[in-house]
Structures are given as structure tokens and as C-alpha cells.
Design an enzyme around this catalytic site. Structure first.
Site, PDB file in Angstrom:
ATOM      1  N   ASP A 333      16.588 -16.408   2.043  1.00  0.00           N
ATOM      2  CA  ASP A 333      16.898 -16.724   3.429  1.00  0.00           C
ATOM      3  C   ASP A 333      17.451 -18.154   3.445  1.00  0.00           C
ATOM      4  O   ASP A 333      17.197 -18.931   2.513  1.00  0.00           O
ATOM      5  CB  ASP A 333      15.621 -16.619   4.267  1.00  0.00           C
ATOM      6  CG  ASP A 333      15.823 -17.149   5.677  1.00  0.00           C
ATOM      7  OD1 ASP A 333      16.782 -16.718   6.340  1.00  0.00           O
ATOM      8  OD2 ASP A 333      15.028 -18.007   6.087  1.00  0.00           O
ATOM      9  N   ASP A 535      10.845 -17.223   5.135  1.00  0.00           N
ATOM     10  CA  ASP A 535       9.773 -17.940   5.830  1.00  0.00           C
ATOM     11  C   ASP A 535       9.523 -17.449   7.252  1.00  0.00           C
ATOM     12  O   ASP A 535       8.474 -17.748   7.830  1.00  0.00           O
ATOM     13  CB  ASP A 535      10.109 -19.429   5.893  1.00  0.00           C
ATOM     14  CG  ASP A 535      11.221 -19.722   6.898  1.00  0.00           C
ATOM     15  OD1 ASP A 535      12.261 -19.023   6.853  1.00  0.00           O
ATOM     16  OD2 ASP A 535      11.045 -20.625   7.733  1.00  0.00           O
ATOM     17  N   ASP A 539      12.311 -12.381   8.500  1.00  0.00           N
ATOM     18  CA  ASP A 539      12.394 -12.082   7.067  1.00  0.00           C
ATOM     19  C   ASP A 539      11.358 -11.050   6.638  1.00  0.00           C
ATOM     20  O   ASP A 539      11.421 -10.531   5.509  1.00  0.00           O
ATOM     21  CB  ASP A 539      12.174 -13.360   6.234  1.00  0.00           C
ATOM     22  CG  ASP A 539      13.234 -14.417   6.499  1.00  0.00           C
ATOM     23  OD1 ASP A 539      14.404 -14.028   6.652  1.00  0.00           O
ATOM     24  OD2 ASP A 539      12.891 -15.608   6.550  1.00  0.00           O
TER      25      ASP A 539
END
Length: 638
Positions: A333, A535, A539
Site C-alpha cells: 500500500d 495499514d 487494505d
């Protein structure tokens, strides 16, 4: 709940050691009495050695037999030892009783050593439990009152004095100090904390007194979650261990059947005498038992889990330690993972009449009244510059903010918003701003003027790339990770800008959570074992789908932390490479251990059939290989 378990493990570990020592002492005294001709005394001492040294193995073996209807290696050892003693009494060759006692002793020593090895691994992780105090100092109607941390409620205000441990997670209401977070996040240096900062249970307060507001239940604190996950990691067997467990049950049955055949057929087939036949059958039961094979995996994986925990890498179970070593592709990410998730001033460009400081001071004067992250970044960048707050401040969401500072109107915002107040836009500055926007930066225009406002300059805002991100990507490529990609909901320009900065070649931008999930599935079809690092809540689906989900422990959302398989406690990306190295090293050690275990078994079996080994030598070889692979697994602790 955790402390009695810890006490039980401590007691069991020392009880095994004491039993082995007493067994050894009684064996020596029995041998000495037999050597002196005191047969009666020897026949009292040696059975006592059998009982003390073999009690635990007999209990576990019989429990498995009657409750689970399965045979295990503990029972095979006891049968072999009792068989040797019976044969010795029958033939009046009392040294065979010594042989059986030696078998019991070495088995007891092996058990004590394995218990010590496992306890050492567990202690290195469970030391976290001693990091939280039992009580907290709570402010009640202006008075400080000490209460158990189990009674803390969300919203309580607690006081932590210099040198004390933080009792629970919270937000600082007043005070300034440095906190040693090494035990929780792995950070080697103390971290400065002031009003508004989050603090974690188990961290050590430095020189300043802090007033902290509890913002989550004590049982939900970071350290309690760590302990809970560690307990889960130690109780869940990885696939390789589950295979070995299933193999043991079938293998033990085969050994028993083979032992019966070896105890009955050789006199008729090869003409052996019955004493030799029974003795070789008993030796066969010992050397063919898969103790070393059983110890080849879990000590290694638990040592790897302990090693990772010390370095701020929390594996939720041994299966993930296995999988991370097989990862061929990794998806990152962007925001909060490759970047800090906190915007900052990247660059200031001023027109010739003004300096960079002039632009920052003007912008900070109005942005000081804003709660927007961009405004906070500008105020932080202005830092120690001499500026005063504006009055009559008016913010237009999504566009900009205006106010009066030192009798001058100040306008800060995007180009469209500022153009409403300014008629002349410097063309060269406009081109610079467009170039910055193409790099993925957010550009804020600054203008001022009491009547006709004029442009002072622009401020470029960017999400800070983590300092270790580039080195991490480089290290992962050197480790042989075949594909490294970025998944983000941001626009193409910003995504490619960050990817270029850290060395990622493949980018998927403007993704929704379900889009990230689809990308992970696609990567798995091509690379099988895929890791996802993230995080945020968005996600979580991708973290769950990935072969190995890795969450940022400090900045990560609760959903991401619960979903992930591995947690980076200090948000240090470079620990991903460490985790992969640990995983690969654990695989290598497990393979070595299995090779050694099987090699010893085959060697001892051949030696037994050729008549080149006796029962004590078989015991030493069998138990020695078990201890060897157990200690080999502990190499991962370093």
C-alpha cells in the site's frame, strides 16, 4: 490468566530437570550397589530410577493410548525399558536392568533439555508480560488514586511520573517527555512525546510527568494484543508440523507391528536365539522411534517467532514464518506504508519580491486557525518564524482560506480559489506549480494585499516517503523477490511519483478495496505465495487474501492488525527483509533437522540388524539425535 500459565511452565520445566537428576543419581547408586554385589539394594534403587525418570513419559503415553486411542513414542520407550529389565531378571543378567535404566535416564534428560529449550523460547517472548504495571494512578475529583489497571475505563485520566511504566494505551493531555518504546516497537532510541501523542502500555516514561487520557480498554492495549497473538502463535501448529503429527501416529503403529514381528519371527527365519531376538526387538523399538523427527520443526519455528518478536516483528503463528520465506511477490500500500501518511511542506517557491520565509509566515498566519492536515503542515514548517495569527478568518472547504494578518488580507488555497482575488498570475510560477502537481505534489498558492492582492508564491505539500522505503525495496530485490508492486487509491501521478522515488516499477492506482483484492488474486495465480503490506481499513480485504498479510503496528488500523498475519511493531519497513530472511533460514534449518533425524534412524536400524549396537548405544544415538535437532532449532534465537 497469563501468569498462572507462566508459573505452570516454570514448575514443569524444573520438575523435569529434578526428575532427570534423581533418576541419574539412583541409577549410579544402583550400578554401584550391583558392582559391590549388593543385589537386594540394587533391585530397590534401579526400579526407583525407572519410576522417577519414566513417570511423566508413562503418564503421557498411557493418556494418549486410552483417551485418544493412539500410540506415541513415550509409550514405546517405556515398553522398551521394561522389556530390557524383564529380560535381565529372566536371564539373571542384571546389566540389562542397567540398560533399561539408562534408556529411562537419557529419555528423561532429553525431555528436560527439550523443556528447557522450549521454555527459553517462550520466556524470550513472554517477557512482555512483565512490562505492564498492575496498578495505575487515576485522577478522581482532583485527587490521585491508585487502582488496578483492570478497573480502568475509557475516558479515565491517569498520571505517570518520571521513570514509571505506562500502564495502558492513551493520549497525552498534558506534559512532555521521552519514552523508551524499545520493548514494544523495537525502536532503539527514546521517542519524544507531547500533548496529543499516543502512548503505549509497557513503555518507560523518561524525565517528564504525563497526564494521559485512556482511549481504549486496557485489554485492548497494544501489548495485550501482542501477548494474545503470541499465545495464539504457540498453540497453532503450522502445516509441516501437522503433517509430522499425523505421520507419528501411523508410524508408531507400524513400529509396534514391526517390533512384534521382530520379536517372534527371527528364531524361525534366521535361527536367532530368543534372548537375542527379544533384545534386538527392544533395541528396534528405541532406535526406530521418531522423537528426533518430531523435534525437527516446532522448536525451530518457535525460536524464529521469538527472534522476530525481539526485533519488532510479530508472527501470529508458525505457519506464517514458513510462508514468508517462500514469498515470490510483494504488494505495498502507499499511504501510511511506503509513506508516513503525514503531509509536510515539500518545497516553497516565492516570487522575486518575497522570500520563502515571507510566504510561509503569511500562509501560517491564516492556516493556524485551520484543522486541515495541509494547514497543520504549513504551520509546522513555519516553526520558529516570527508570525502572528490572522483575524476574521474564513475557510471555504476544498478551496482555501482567507484572513487579515497585520492589516493585510492573506489568501491561501488552490489556483482557482486564489484567482478570485488576484488578477495577475506569474506564468513562470504557474509552470513550476504544474510541474510539481505532475510529480504528485499538492500545490497551495499564497497571496496577500489590502486592496489588490498579489501572488507571493506557492507551497508544495507532499506525503513524506518513509526514509527506509528505498533501501527496503532494494534489499527485497536482492533477496530474489520476483515482483514488487504498489497498490493505492491515489491518482496516477502521485502513485508513480512515490513508486519512482522508492524503486517500484509496477503501480496499480485509483483502486478501491475490492480492486486491491483482485490484484492480489491475480498475483497469486502467477506467483503463488504473495505478501501484502498495508495499514488501513481499506487494505484489510487484500491483507486477508494474501498468502501473508503484513500490517504496520503503530500506524495500522485495528482492522488491519487483526487481519494481518505479521505485524511490524515499529512500522519499520526494513524488517520485512528480516522476516523473509528468518523464514528462509527456518526452512533451511527444518530441512537440515529432518535430514539428520532420518539419517540417525536409518543408521541405528542398520546397526541394530547387523548386531553392532546394544541398547544403551541405541538409546544414546536416538536421544542424542533428538537433543541435537532441538538445539539446532534454537540457532534461530540468535
Amino acid at each position: 490468566m497469563l501468569y498462572p500459565q507462566r508459573l505452570g511452565q516454570f514448575t514443569r520445566e524444573h520438575a523435569d530437570t529434578l526428575a532427570a537428576l534423581l533418576c541419574g543419581l539412583l541409577l549410579f547408586l544402583g550400578w554401584f550397589a550391583l558392582h559391590l554385589g549388593a543385589l537386594g539394594l540394587a533391585l530397590l534403587l534401579l526400579p526407583a530410577a525407572y519410576v522417577i525418570g519414566g513417570y511423566e513419559s508413562a503418564r503421557e503415553g498411557l493418556t494418549t493410548l486410552f483417551k485418544e486411542k493412539e500410540l506415541d513414542v513415550d509409550l514405546l520407550m517405556i515398553v522398551a525399558a521394561i522389556g530390557a529389565a524383564s529380560l535381565g531378571l529372566w536371564r539373571r543378567e542384571y546389566y540389562l536392568i542397567i540398560d533399561g535404566a539408562i534408556l529411562i535416564l537419557i529419555f528423561a534428560i532429553s525431555g528436560a533439555l527439550e523443556g528447557y529449550a522450549m521454555a527459553r523460547t517462550e520466556r524470550s517472548i513472554r517477557s512482555l508480560m512483565s512490562l505492564t504495571p498492575d496498578t495505575a494512578r487515576v485522577l478522581l475529583q482532583g485527587r490521585e488514586e491508585e487502582i488496578p489497571i483492570t478497573q480502568l475505563k475509557v475516558g479515565d485520566e491517569i498520571v505517570v511520573k518520571p521513570g514509571e511504566l505506562i500502564p495502558t494505551d492513551g493520549i497525552i493531555l498534558s506534559g512532555y517527555s521521552t519514552l523508551n518504546q524499545a520493548a514494544i516497537t523495537g525502536e532503539s532510541l527514546p521517542v519524544e512525546k507531547t500533548v496529543g501523542a499516543e502512548v503505549f502500555a509497557g513503555t518507560l516514561n523518561g524525565y517528564g510527568a504525563l497526564q494521559i487520557k485512556v482511549h481504549k480498554p486496557a485489554q485492548s492495549s497494544l501489548i495485550v494484543r501482542v501477548i494474545r497473538l503470541v499465545e495464539q502463535a504457540q498453540t497453532e501448529a503450522p502445516p509441516s508440523q501437522e503433517f509430522i503429527d499425523r505421520f507419528e501416529k501411523g508410524y508408531a503403529k507400524v513400529i509396534v507391528v514391526a517390533g512384534i514381528l521382530l520379536a517372534t519371527l527371527p528364531p524361525f527365519v534366521w535361527g536367532w536365539d530368543w534372548e537375542t531376538t527379544i533384545y534386538r526387538a527392544l533395541t528396534f523399538l528405541v532406535v526406530a522411534s521418531p522423537c528426533a523427527l518430531m523435534a525437527a520443526i516446532m522448536p525451530t519455528l518457535l525460536s524464529g517467532i521469538a527472534n522476530g518478536a525481539r526485533q519488532g516483528i510479530l508472527f501470529k503463528n508458525g505457519a506464517q514464518l514458513e510462508k514468508i520465506g517462500k514469498v515470490r511477490a510483494i504488494a505495498f500500500d502507499k499511504t501510511g506504508t511506503l509513506t508516513t501518511g503525514q503531509v509536510q511542506v515539500y518545497k516553497v517557491i516565492s516570487v522575486s519580491e518575497y522570500t520563502h520565509a515571507d510566504v510561509l509566515k503569511a500562509a501560517a498566519s491564516v492556516e493556524s486557525s485551520s484543522e486541515h492536515p495541509i494547514g497543520k503542515a504549513i504551520v509546522q514548517a513555519a516553526g520558529d518564524l516570527d508570525w502572528v495569527g490572522a483575524v476574521q478568518v474564513q475557510a471555504i472547504p476544498g478551496q482555501g482560506i482567507v484572513g487579515i494578518a497585520q492589516e493585510q488580507q492573506v489568501i491561501v488555497g488552490n489556483a482557482v480559489f486564489v484567482q478570485k482575488y488576484v488578477t495577475n498570475f506569474p506564468e513562470e510560477l504557474r509552470k513550476m506549480a504544474q510541474s510539481l502537481e505532475q510529480e504528485g505534489k499538492t500545490v497551495v498558492w499564497v497571496a496577500q494585499g489590502s486592496r489588490g492582492a498579489e501572488v507571493m508564491g506557492v507551497i508544495a505539500i507532499a506525503d513524506e516517503v518513509r526514509s527506509q522505503a528505498t533501501a527496503t525495496i532494494t534489499r527485497l530485490k536482492k533477496l530474489g523477490v520476483e515482483q514488487i508492486v504498489m497498490l493505492t487509491g491515489d491518482n496516477e501521478e502521485t502513485a508513480h511519483s512515490v513508486a519512482k522515488a522508492v524503486g517500484i516499477d509496477r503501480v496499480y492506482a485509483q483502486l478501491l478495496p475490492e480492486d486491491k483484492l483482485d490484484v492480489i488474486r491475480s498475483l497469486q495465480q502467477q506467483y503463488q505465495t504473495v505478501a501484502m503490506v498495508g495499514d488501513g481499513i481499506n487494505d484489510a480485504p487484500a491483507l486477508a487474501q494474501a498468502s501473508v498479510g503484513i500490517a504496520m503496528g503503530v500506524s495500522g488500523s485495528d482492522v488491519a492488525l487483526e487481519t494481518a498475519d505479521i505485524v511490524l511493531m515499529a512500522d519499520k519497513l526494513e524488517k520485512i527483509a528480516v522476516a523473509i530472511h528468518l523464514g528462509r533460514r527456518s526452512q533451511s534449518i527444518v530441512k537440515q533437522n529432518i535430514f539428520v533425524a532420518l539419517g540417525f534412524i536409518m543408521l541405528l536400524l542398520v546397526g541394530n540388524f547387523l548386531g553392532n549396537i546394544n541398547l544403551p548405544i541405541g538409546v544414546i544415538g536416538h536421544e542424542g539425535s533428538t537433543v541435537l535437532v532441538t538445539l539446532s532449532g534454537l540457532r534461530l534465537l540468535k
